[in-house]
Design a protein around this motif. Sequence first.
Motif, PDB file in Angstrom:
ATOM      1  N   VAL A  72      -6.770  -7.771 -27.308  1.00  0.00           N
ATOM      2  CA  VAL A  72      -7.021  -7.721 -28.752  1.00  0.00           C
ATOM      3  C   VAL A  72      -8.414  -7.158 -29.044  1.00  0.00           C
ATOM      4  CG1 VAL A  72      -7.210  -9.112 -30.861  1.00  0.00           C
ATOM      5  CG2 VAL A  72      -5.509  -9.699 -29.126  1.00  0.00           C
ATOM      6  N   ASP A  73      -9.427  -7.711 -28.356  1.00  0.00           N
ATOM      7  CA  ASP A  73     -10.791  -7.274 -28.662  1.00  0.00           C
ATOM      8  C   ASP A  73     -11.087  -5.883 -28.113  1.00  0.00           C
ATOM      9  OD1 ASP A  73     -10.566  -9.755 -26.849  1.00  0.00           O
ATOM     10  OD2 ASP A  73     -12.218  -8.640 -25.924  1.00  0.00           O
ATOM     11  N   ALA A  76      -9.926  -3.540 -30.755  1.00  0.00           N
ATOM     12  CA  ALA A  76     -10.865  -3.500 -31.879  1.00  0.00           C
ATOM     13  C   ALA A  76     -12.072  -2.638 -31.529  1.00  0.00           C
ATOM     14  CB  ALA A  76     -11.294  -4.916 -32.250  1.00  0.00           C
ATOM     15  N   ILE A  88      -7.489 -14.923 -42.496  1.00  0.00           N
ATOM     16  CA  ILE A  88      -7.568 -16.286 -41.985  1.00  0.00           C
ATOM     17  C   ILE A  88      -8.901 -16.924 -42.400  1.00  0.00           C
ATOM     18  CG2 ILE A  88      -7.459 -17.668 -39.871  1.00  0.00           C
ATOM     19  CD1 ILE A  88      -4.994 -16.030 -39.977  1.00  0.00           C
ATOM     20  N   ILE A  90     -12.043 -19.287 -41.713  1.00  0.00           N
ATOM     21  CA  ILE A  90     -12.755 -19.783 -40.542  1.00  0.00           C
ATOM     22  C   ILE A  90     -13.845 -20.755 -41.006  1.00  0.00           C
ATOM     23  CG2 ILE A  90     -13.941 -19.163 -38.403  1.00  0.00           C
ATOM     24  CD1 ILE A  90     -11.530 -17.542 -38.373  1.00  0.00           C
ATOM     25  N   ALA A 105     -20.654  -7.229 -31.073  1.00  0.00           N
ATOM     26  CA  ALA A 105     -19.703  -7.296 -29.955  1.00  0.00           C
ATOM     27  C   ALA A 105     -19.087  -5.918 -29.720  1.00  0.00           C
ATOM     28  CB  ALA A 105     -18.616  -8.322 -30.253  1.00  0.00           C
ATOM     29  N   GLN A 106     -18.719  -5.237 -30.799  1.00  0.00           N
ATOM     30  CA  GLN A 106     -18.127  -3.906 -30.655  1.00  0.00           C
ATOM     31  C   GLN A 106     -19.138  -2.908 -30.113  1.00  0.00           C
ATOM     32  OE1 GLN A 106     -15.693  -2.265 -33.663  1.00  0.00           O
ATOM     33  NE2 GLN A 106     -14.604  -4.170 -34.107  1.00  0.00           N
TER      34      GLN A 106
ATOM     35  N   LYS B 387      -5.287 -21.028 -33.036  1.00  0.00           N
ATOM     36  CA  LYS B 387      -4.899 -19.747 -32.435  1.00  0.00           C
ATOM     37  C   LYS B 387      -5.052 -18.579 -33.409  1.00  0.00           C
ATOM     38  CE  LYS B 387      -1.725 -20.426 -28.633  1.00  0.00           C
ATOM     39  NZ  LYS B 387      -1.287 -21.818 -28.563  1.00  0.00           N
ATOM     40  N   ASP B 388      -4.706 -18.837 -34.672  1.00  0.00           N
ATOM     41  CA  ASP B 388      -4.810 -17.768 -35.673  1.00  0.00           C
ATOM     42  C   ASP B 388      -6.264 -17.371 -35.881  1.00  0.00           C
ATOM     43  OD1 ASP B 388      -2.107 -17.843 -35.943  1.00  0.00           O
ATOM     44  OD2 ASP B 388      -2.118 -19.092 -37.735  1.00  0.00           O
ATOM     45  N   ALA B 389      -7.131 -18.383 -35.898  1.00  0.00           N
ATOM     46  CA  ALA B 389      -8.556 -18.098 -36.075  1.00  0.00           C
ATOM     47  C   ALA B 389      -9.073 -17.290 -34.886  1.00  0.00           C
ATOM     48  CB  ALA B 389      -9.334 -19.397 -36.232  1.00  0.00           C
ATOM     49  N   PHE B 391      -7.364 -15.297 -32.949  1.00  0.00           N
ATOM     50  CA  PHE B 391      -6.841 -13.931 -33.050  1.00  0.00           C
ATOM     51  C   PHE B 391      -7.634 -13.130 -34.078  1.00  0.00           C
ATOM     52  CE2 PHE B 391      -3.901 -11.085 -35.450  1.00  0.00           C
ATOM     53  CZ  PHE B 391      -3.878 -10.060 -34.513  1.00  0.00           C
ATOM     54  N   TYR B 392      -7.912 -13.758 -35.192  1.00  0.00           N
ATOM     55  CA  TYR B 392      -8.643 -13.068 -36.248  1.00  0.00           C
ATOM     56  C   TYR B 392     -10.012 -12.606 -35.741  1.00  0.00           C
ATOM     57  CZ  TYR B 392     -10.360 -12.184 -41.000  1.00  0.00           C
ATOM     58  OH  TYR B 392     -10.857 -11.605 -42.137  1.00  0.00           O
ATOM     59  N   LEU B 393     -10.726 -13.511 -35.087  1.00  0.00           N
ATOM     60  CA  LEU B 393     -12.053 -13.156 -34.566  1.00  0.00           C
ATOM     61  C   LEU B 393     -11.944 -12.042 -33.519  1.00  0.00           C
ATOM     62  CD1 LEU B 393     -13.669 -16.706 -34.180  1.00  0.00           C
ATOM     63  CD2 LEU B 393     -14.064 -15.047 -35.998  1.00  0.00           C
ATOM     64  N   ARG B 394     -10.974 -12.171 -32.644  1.00  0.00           N
ATOM     65  CA  ARG B 394     -10.829 -11.174 -31.583  1.00  0.00           C
ATOM     66  C   ARG B 394     -10.402  -9.821 -32.145  1.00  0.00           C
ATOM     67  NH1 ARG B 394      -7.268 -12.899 -26.884  1.00  0.00           N
ATOM     68  NH2 ARG B 394      -8.312 -11.105 -25.943  1.00  0.00           N
ATOM     69  N   SER B 395      -9.639  -9.852 -33.235  1.00  0.00           N
ATOM     70  CA  SER B 395      -9.186  -8.587 -33.816  1.00  0.00           C
ATOM     71  C   SER B 395     -10.362  -7.824 -34.428  1.00  0.00           C
ATOM     72  CB  SER B 395      -8.121  -8.833 -34.885  1.00  0.00           C
ATOM     73  OG  SER B 395      -8.729  -9.252 -36.089  1.00  0.00           O
ATOM     74  N   ARG B 396     -11.518  -8.490 -34.508  1.00  0.00           N
ATOM     75  CA  ARG B 396     -12.735  -7.811 -34.978  1.00  0.00           C
ATOM     76  C   ARG B 396     -13.621  -7.413 -33.806  1.00  0.00           C
ATOM     77  NH1 ARG B 396      -9.364  -7.181 -38.699  1.00  0.00           N
ATOM     78  NH2 ARG B 396      -9.792  -8.069 -40.736  1.00  0.00           N
ATOM     79  N   GLY B 397     -13.097  -7.559 -32.604  1.00  0.00           N
ATOM     80  CA  GLY B 397     -13.838  -7.086 -31.432  1.00  0.00           C
ATOM     81  C   GLY B 397     -14.644  -8.154 -30.732  1.00  0.00           C
ATOM     82  N   ILE B 398     -14.537  -9.399 -31.185  1.00  0.00           N
ATOM     83  CA  ILE B 398     -15.279 -10.484 -30.545  1.00  0.00           C
ATOM     84  C   ILE B 398     -14.483 -10.940 -29.330  1.00  0.00           C
ATOM     85  CG2 ILE B 398     -16.185 -12.808 -30.885  1.00  0.00           C
ATOM     86  CD1 ILE B 398     -16.371 -12.116 -33.907  1.00  0.00           C
ATOM     87  N   ASP B 399     -15.124 -10.931 -28.157  1.00  0.00           N
ATOM     88  CA  ASP B 399     -14.357 -11.269 -26.960  1.00  0.00           C
ATOM     89  C   ASP B 399     -13.941 -12.734 -27.001  1.00  0.00           C
ATOM     90  OD1 ASP B 399     -16.178 -12.969 -25.026  1.00  0.00           O
ATOM     91  OD2 ASP B 399     -17.443 -11.463 -25.982  1.00  0.00           O
ATOM     92  N   GLU B 400     -12.965 -13.044 -26.203  1.00  0.00           N
ATOM     93  CA  GLU B 400     -12.345 -14.356 -26.272  1.00  0.00           C
ATOM     94  C   GLU B 400     -13.337 -15.500 -26.075  1.00  0.00           C
ATOM     95  OE1 GLU B 400      -8.832 -14.787 -24.031  1.00  0.00           O
ATOM     96  OE2 GLU B 400      -8.525 -16.768 -24.917  1.00  0.00           O
ATOM     97  N   THR B 402     -16.600 -15.572 -26.542  1.00  0.00           N
ATOM     98  CA  THR B 402     -17.500 -15.697 -27.690  1.00  0.00           C
ATOM     99  C   THR B 402     -16.752 -16.281 -28.891  1.00  0.00           C
ATOM    100  OG1 THR B 402     -18.605 -13.734 -26.867  1.00  0.00           O
ATOM    101  CG2 THR B 402     -19.186 -14.432 -29.087  1.00  0.00           C
TER     102      THR B 402
END
Lengths: 250, 447
Positions: A72-73, A76, A88, A90, A105-106, B387-389, B391-400, B402
């Motif tokens: 996923v990351d 991105a 979502i 947070i 991170a990116q 889990k949704d949170a 995924f949301y963070l990771r979908s912005r490029g934040i590694d798992e 972190t």
Amino acid sequence: MLEIKNLHVEVGGNEILKGIDLEVGAGEVHAIMGPNGSGKSTLSYVLSGREGYEVTQGSIAYKGQDVLEMSVDERAAAGIFLAFQYPIEIPGVTTMTFLKTALNAQRKARGEEELDAVKFLKLVREKAKPLNVTDEMLKRPLNVGFSGGEKKRAEILQMAILEPWFAILDETDSGLDIDALKTVSEGVNALRSPERSMLVITHYQRLLDYIVPDKVHVLSKGRIVKTGGKELALELEKSGYAEYGADEAA
Amino acid sequence: MTDAIAQSFIDTFERERDALPGAGGWLAARREAAIRELADAGLPHRRLEDWKYTDLRDVLEKAAFAPAPAHQGAVLLPEGDAGSGAALFHAIDRHKIVFVNGRLNHALSDMDGLPEGVALRPLAEALEQDWAKAAIERRFDTNPQAQSISGLNLALMADGVALHVAEGVALDKPLHLIFLAADDGASHARNLVRLEKNAQATVFETHASAGAAHYFADQVTEVSLGIGATLNHIKLQDEAAKAVHLSTMRAALSEKAKLDSFTLILGAGVSRGQTFVEFEGGEAEAHVNGAYALRGEQHADQFCVVDHAVPESNSHTHFKGVLDDRSQGIFQGKVIVRPDAQKTDGRQMTNALLLSRDASVNAKPELEIYADDVQCAHGSTIGELDKDALFYLRSRGIDEMTARQLLISAFLDEALDYAPHEEARAELKALVAGWFEAGSLSAEDIV
Ligand SMILES: Nc1ncnc2c1ncn2[C@@H]1O[C@H](COP(=O)(O)OP(=O)(O)OP(=O)(O)O)[C@@H](O)[C@H]1O
Ligand SMILES: [Mg+2]
């Protein structure tokens, strides 16, 4: 830029996408329209790598890379961005902290230098202003207590800061008032460039008056059943999805 | 029947009684009585409701601690040891008191330099003070099972400090009590805090190892707050991985007094922290909050009883914890509202986040209400990372990793924000951030 071939996807054992073929060239904007439940969000989640969406057949290539092999990351960091239909919440992580963590991170993943606090603040202010995202919103926990429209604007702010190469906007227009629709569309258009592509999912032709697509696809029951130019959206507005079998039993 | 481990404490008592503070004085008889009580009741074990999750008898029997010796030679304060809890609070201007193996270390402590109206004495020198005597003689009437274990401390307490702040006086800077274990073994300390009318003080406690690995730190703190007095209290428990930590704080609050206490638990193999708050006057306020982060085989049991016996007092208890690996967290709490305690506002909450399938939490917040015009609430939640949170963070490029850390810190920060001292709070947050880095947050742990 993006090439999807014969994509089949199952969710919880049900096949939702049943053989999608889609090619989006660099600089192009494609719109996807289609009835509720036809699989539009499913497609957006598969592209961003959400858990629970199982690809049973087919492939997705992005800039020549096999997307399905990427986490996923990684996707991105490679420039794929999804503006969520339902962003979502947070709790406990401020929007500001989140934006900074995500951007750095990116940058780090791409081997670029991380932005310091001062440079970052300047960047956020510059991007937030045209989207009417206030400092107060930036200090609040991400999406928590944001109104529907505020959440959508926050999504576009994220996109503006992260500057992805391939953006998927999943019903970004829903929940926006008329003025916000304009602001957000301007924000999106500002990002259009010959190197950047977009997939715009929407139910309303109105958005496409602002963000003018190169192509419009109709997704119904997990298949792309028609592709046309921007005038297809106008037709759909008048005639609905009946002729694409939306009202038949699944 | 006297169990084997109680017998070993009785033997220690027989050997050391004449050298203990107060030998030959009024305290000697109290110690005798306490050791007899211990002989009769034995150490608490899991068949007692309040000790259901922590079988102290079993834990101590297996560990078989000998008494900790008086430490020989110098002790290095681990001030520069980043990542260690013992390194905390040193940058804060404060009065520093250091205990080694449960004994006051004069060389490392600043007993002097206190403002007028503030008296700080070693326990042995405070015993003839009326207030100190009264504090030691108080019984845990509302909780007999707590009485049994504080009796162990009463019988064997070898040292401690007594802080007395006179009417209207504010302690100029925090008093920092540092308890270091330099040698293996058991130690028993007792601290007394008395704030007279409208007096104020901030007390920090650090509990850590300075070389010892296998030790039992037993401590009781008696707090008594006069009318309108305020005590801010921060306790950091960062004991060694195989240590057993047992602490009891009992606070009695007069009218309009305020206790604001926060505990961060990162250390000790097995720990039990007990807090008892008794309201003796109205419009008083007690905050007993805390956070914990556990991993490996760690076991931490928090037991908190707040007793509202008079009208119009408020209490707020909130503990939040994260648990990794096979760790175990327990929160048992009770808010008692007695018939006279109308207009009580009593809250007790606990939330836990499980980071691994094998970690577990037992939460039992209870209300016992005998008055009708009250506002009380209690609750507990146990969850996993959203889990949704993630995924949301990771979908912005934040590694798992972190992303997980971000969500866990956000969860704990809500509790850390209760710590009633700004600089100390910032240091605690930094320490917790280090906990993640040192830890085993690996992809395999994902539930
Ligand atoms: N976890 C799941 N388990 C089973 N079915 C699911 C699951 N998630 C989605 N679906 C189903 O997949 C189908 C497609 O859903 P999707 O969200 O992709 O539709 P959509 O085209 O985005 O609809 P809308 O226009 O309402 O947003 C729906 O029928 C939905 O019920
Ligand atoms: Mg959708």
